[in-house]
Structures are given as structure tokens and as C-alpha cells.
Scaffold this motif. Structure first.
Motif, short mmCIF file in Angstrom:
data_model
loop_
_atom_site.label_atom_id
_atom_site.label_comp_id
_atom_site.label_asym_id
_atom_site.label_seq_id
_atom_site.Cartn_x
_atom_site.Cartn_y
_atom_site.Cartn_z
N UNK A 1 0.81 -1.32 -0.08
CA UNK A 1 0.02 -0.10 -0.11
C UNK A 1 0.77 1.17 0.02
N UNK A 2 1.81 1.11 0.82
CA UNK A 2 2.87 2.42 0.81
C UNK A 2 3.55 2.62 -0.72
N UNK A 3 4.02 1.51 -1.13
CA UNK A 3 4.66 1.64 -2.58
C UNK A 3 3.58 2.26 -3.45
N UNK A 4 2.46 1.71 -3.42
CA UNK A 4 1.43 2.29 -4.58
C UNK A 4 1.13 3.75 -4.13
N UNK A 5 0.69 4.20 -2.86
CA UNK A 5 0.47 5.43 -2.54
C UNK A 5 1.66 6.55 -2.75
N UNK A 6 2.82 5.90 -2.67
CA UNK A 6 4.05 7.04 -3.14
C UNK A 6 4.08 7.02 -4.63
N UNK A 7 3.76 6.14 -5.53
CA UNK A 7 3.68 6.08 -6.98
C UNK A 7 2.63 7.08 -7.08
N UNK A 8 1.46 7.06 -6.45
CA UNK A 8 0.21 8.19 -6.76
C UNK A 8 0.53 9.49 -6.55
N UNK A 9 1.46 9.52 -5.45
CA UNK A 9 1.89 10.93 -5.30
C UNK A 9 2.99 11.51 -6.01
N UNK A 10 3.70 10.69 -6.70
CA UNK A 10 4.51 11.38 -7.83
C UNK A 10 3.43 11.50 -8.97
N UNK A 11 2.42 10.93 -9.30
CA UNK A 11 1.79 11.43 -10.22
C UNK A 11 1.25 12.73 -10.21
N UNK A 12 0.57 12.95 -8.85
CA UNK A 12 -0.05 13.92 -8.44
C UNK A 12 0.66 15.29 -8.60
N UNK A 13 2.05 15.00 -8.01
CA UNK A 13 3.01 16.18 -7.88
C UNK A 13 3.25 16.51 -9.52
N UNK A 14 3.32 15.65 -10.43
CA UNK A 14 3.66 15.79 -11.82
C UNK A 14 2.61 16.60 -12.43
N UNK A 15 1.44 16.30 -11.97
CA UNK A 15 0.17 17.04 -12.86
C UNK A 15 0.05 18.24 -12.12
#
Length: 201
Positions: free
Chosen positions: A156-170
Motif C-alpha cells: 500500500x505504501x509503495x502504491x501511494x508513493x507512486x500515486x503521490x508522484x503522479x499528483x506532483x507531476x500533474x
């Protein structure tokens, strides 16, 4: 006298021609800046804003699914547990819809790379979540709890970290497009007429 008059006429015509060309050039530059501003505004409206909204929904639904997954193994009542499991299915369906909505906004390779990385980690998490739901749905609570106490939190932590990178990019993309639009709005338009000379002293 006639020659002098012709020269003055040519000078006047040349001056007005020069001013006309200057006004035309300024108009073309202003038109370019306006189109550039419109392009940046459309980019925000069509690409970045829908992407940020979709990712917000993804984050919200992932949080709900994680909480419901943990709750499902703590329910002592079989009926309450199955109600919780049904809610997880509904949330996951909405999550799939949100991910498709986001994917439609992808236009750049680096965005695609970040999204694919997130999807890989999401599938890993949801694979384990599915095993937990299956065990809990069959009233195998010991097995379900064993799976929860495994690598679920790490996944879950790895998944949410990747989501955070997507949010930061956008978010960064939206900010850059907004800055381009703002800079176009503030483009100074100089006067085509020469400024008045200061009075002689």
C-alpha cells in the motif's frame, strides 16, 4: 519648390508607412500572445484540471478501500463482514472508472511512465487485497488476518508513493501552464507613437 514638395511628400509617406508596419507587427505579436494564452488555458482546462480531479478521486477511493479491507477482517458478524466486502467491490469499480478517466488525459511519455509504474504497484496491492477478501468472504478470518499482517502495508505504501508522484507531476504541469497564461496576459503593449520630448530648459 516642386522638388522640395515632392521630397516632403515622400518623407511623410515613408513615415506613415513605417508607422503602419509597426502597428501591423505589434498587432501580429499581440495576436500570437493571445493565441499562446488561449493554448495554455485550454491545456489547463482539457488536460491538467481533469487529471488532477481524477487523481484526487483515485486517492480518495484507495483510502476508502484500504480502510474497508482492514475493517473486513475485524468484523465478527458474517453479515456485516459481507456488507463491508461488497462496499470494497463498489469502491474498486469506481476506482477503475477514475483510472480510465485519468488515462484519457495522458499525452506525454513521462506521464505514461509514471502512470504505468503506479498501475503495476496497484495491481500488486489489489492482488493481495483480493486474496484477503476471498478469505474473509469464506469466513477464514485467521487466513485473512495472516495476509493482512503480511506485506499489505508495504504494498500500500509503495502504491501511494507512486500515486503521490503522479499528483506532483500533474500539479506542476498545471502550475507551469498557468504561468504561461499569466505571462501572456501581462505582455506589455508599447505605443506606436513616439513619446513626447521633455520641454527644453
Amino acid at each position: 519648390m516642386q522638388l522640395r514638395n515632392v521630397k516632403i511628400g515622400i518623407r511623410a509617406a515613408g513615415m506613415f508607412t513605417l508607422l503602419g508596419v509597426l502597428v501591423l507587427v505589434m498587432g501580429l505579436v499581440a495576436l500570437y500572445e493571445t493565441r499562446r494564452m488561449d493554448s495554455a488555458t485550454d491545456e489547463i482546462r482539457i488536460t491538467w484540471m481533469p487529471a488532477v480531479i481524477a487523481l484526487g478521486e483515485v486517492s480518495s477511493n484507495l483510502g476508502r478501500a484500504r480502510a474497508l479491507t482492514l475493517r473486513s477482517v475485524l468484523e465478527d458478524s458474517s453479515s456485516a463482514r459481507h456488507t463491508t466486502l461488497d462496499k470494497i467491490v463498489q469502491v474498486n469499480q469506481q476506482l477503475e472508472s477514475d483510472l480510465k478517466a485519468y488515462e484519457r488525459t495522458i499525452i506525454k511519455a513521462d506521464d505514461r511512465a509514471l502512470f504505468d509504474a503506479f498501475i503495476g504497484l496497484s495491481e500488486r496491492y489489489h492482488g493481495l487485497q483480493k486474496a484477503i477478501r476471498s478469505a474473509a468472504g469464506n469466513d477464514q478470518l485467521d487466513e485473512a488476518r495472516r495476509l493482512v499482517n503480511g506485506p499489505l502495508a508495504e504494498y500500500a505504501d509503495s502504491m501511494m508513493k507512486a500515486l503521490g508522484e503522479l499528483i506532483a507531476y500533474n500539479t506542476q504541469g498545471a502550475e507551469q501552464a498557468s504561468q504561461r497564461s499569466t505571462s501572456s496576459c501581462r505582455w506589455p503593449t508599447p505605443s506606436p507613437w513616439p513619446s513626447a520630448s521633455p520641454p527644453a530648459t
